[in-house]
Design an enzyme around this catalytic site. Sequence first.
Site, PDB file in Angstrom:
ATOM      1  N   HIS A 138       0.790  -1.236   0.000  1.00  0.00           N
ATOM      2  CA  HIS A 138       0.000   0.000   0.000  1.00  0.00           C
ATOM      3  C   HIS A 138       0.822   1.285   0.000  1.00  0.00           C
ATOM      4  CE1 HIS A 138      -3.133  -2.899   0.972  1.00  0.00           C
ATOM      5  NE2 HIS A 138      -4.000  -2.003   0.548  1.00  0.00           N
ATOM      6  N   HIS A 197      -6.158  -2.139   8.460  1.00  0.00           N
ATOM      7  CA  HIS A 197      -5.953  -1.946   7.034  1.00  0.00           C
ATOM      8  C   HIS A 197      -5.564  -0.496   6.716  1.00  0.00           C
ATOM      9  CE1 HIS A 197      -6.564  -3.774   2.968  1.00  0.00           C
ATOM     10  NE2 HIS A 197      -6.301  -2.508   2.679  1.00  0.00           N
ATOM     11  N   HIS A 221      -9.137   5.708   1.284  1.00  0.00           N
ATOM     12  CA  HIS A 221      -7.792   5.457   0.770  1.00  0.00           C
ATOM     13  C   HIS A 221      -7.121   6.807   0.546  1.00  0.00           C
ATOM     14  CE1 HIS A 221      -8.851   1.269   0.084  1.00  0.00           C
ATOM     15  NE2 HIS A 221      -7.585   1.035  -0.195  1.00  0.00           N
TER      16      HIS A 221
END
Length: 601
Positions: free
Chosen positions: A265, A371, A452
Amino acid sequence: MSKPALLLSALALSLSLCSAQTFASIDGMKPKPVAGAPLGYIIHNPYENAPLTALVTLAGHTISGVEVTVHANDADGVSLTYQVDDMRVMDEGGVPIFGLYPAFMNKFTVKWIENGERKSHDYQMLTPDIDMGFSESQWAKAPIVEVEHVDADFKDRLYFVNWTNADGKAAPLMHNNSDAPGAFSWDGKPGFFIIDTAGDIRWYMNPYTTHDAKTYDNAGYAMGMNVTKDGNMVWVQGQGWKKMSIMGRMISEHNLPGNFIDASHEGIEGANGNVFIRAAAKDYRTADGRLVNTVRDQIIEVDNTGKLVDYWDLNTILDPMRDAALLSLDAGAVCLNINLDDAGHQTTEEDLAKAPYGDIHGVATGRNWAHVNSIEYDPTDDSIILSSRHQSAVFKIGRDKQVKWILSASKGWSDKFQDKLLKPITADGEPIWCNEKGACQDKGFDFSWTSHTAYLVPEKGTLTVFDNGDGRDLGQPMFANEKYSRSVEYKIDEQNMTVQQVWEYGKDELGYEGYSPVTSIVKYQADKDSMMSYFASAGLFGLGGGYGNLKMDDTTGKVQSILVEHRYGETKPAVRINIDSHDMFATGYRAQVIRVNEMLK
């Protein structure tokens, strides 16, 4: 002269001539420039990692003031012109050529100064076709780029795009912890490429030289590419991180520090020169005595040698048992763990309770409870800002490992964090009432959901967040096509602990067309005072909003990423480019604006 003397004289002459011929041909197979070329020969893909690059060698010439133009492939194409720093020419051992077209006889012009005289030469070179790797359900060799609109003053843009999909060579490796194996199974071919505003691919990374599914060090998804201050590319990939020049020269490759695993990520250089990476912890002992590998909940800071400088263990900083956001998720799309059989199914407490340890969304250390998918470093107070998809929250955490603020709905946060929750206000500073699930009375404000990226805009004193929109208001809508994603900009007052929404795009303008359940990015661009947004997984569940039974020819599962760039404060895009999936259920990950002049200094 006697006969023996004549023979010796003839032999000496013969040896002399042979020797002269040998020296004359000593170059052997050494490459030579084509006739008339004023510099040296051309090397295609000099470092093997970037097939659409080349190098014009110098052959002993000393040159300066270099400018390169790679000419457009046709009347609708985009010519690229850039300057090359004199020291960069010496560093490369020639003139770096960036932005060649694939499978094309490229024409490019090099201009330079030599002995006080301005010179120029036109070159041509044939390049190979694109090969980013192939997989079973692929129908095109690369994502398909469709340019919908570009304003004249944005035609010089180049966009780096990161695409993700598996290639059937998933790493046959796993961490030695059968009870909680972590996220090592995330593996696939690297999908890094750069497009121009005509939709042509002008650079891509060789997946065969930068990735190897069979080795521990080089397996893993290549993700989170960011440009460093020195104009190079840094990204994370499985068990390490890499730094490479745009010409493909691998500057450094580092393994993660020994107690950490599974980087994905985000890999980003902070203003302090260190690299911040989202990773996980190996062999972590939980409070109840379990030995687990954690999942996406560690932030590490390393210097440019790869040495660990600091780390943030979110299991001790935040609350891994908070399930408010997790219970709101669509179980069919948990970031890149796409399971269409579960699409439309809202996660339940029973799901979380039965979840195995490992890379699955659930509460408790050893599951994917946080996450974290982006990191920002704030040099003004030596803090980090994190986007957490599975908490539907953005956090700011100090070097002292204390939470400074939380941008999130209030439900599920313990008393320890209640005073860290930012309070929404209007542009006039009036409070906005929101219930515990985040539904707000004022329609001019909304929290971000399963976000995100959360990046600072120092020039404006604001923060941008990509609001993916799954689990909005901690629930699922009656109809899937009511969902939407958006780019959003907030202004945070840390002293008064308030947050104001100052701009958004996507809710009204794109609606369900732009709904991106996973991935994506929004980032401010100072050079054009603009916002670049990438709705990276739009269309993953089909534009009709239904889930149904999937077939290879269904639109469901065929992503159309949407890349837009806006002048600051506007909602009409100056640029819109659509990028169609080339592989079933493959998704775009992120995009970045590339400035070649800054990367060839």
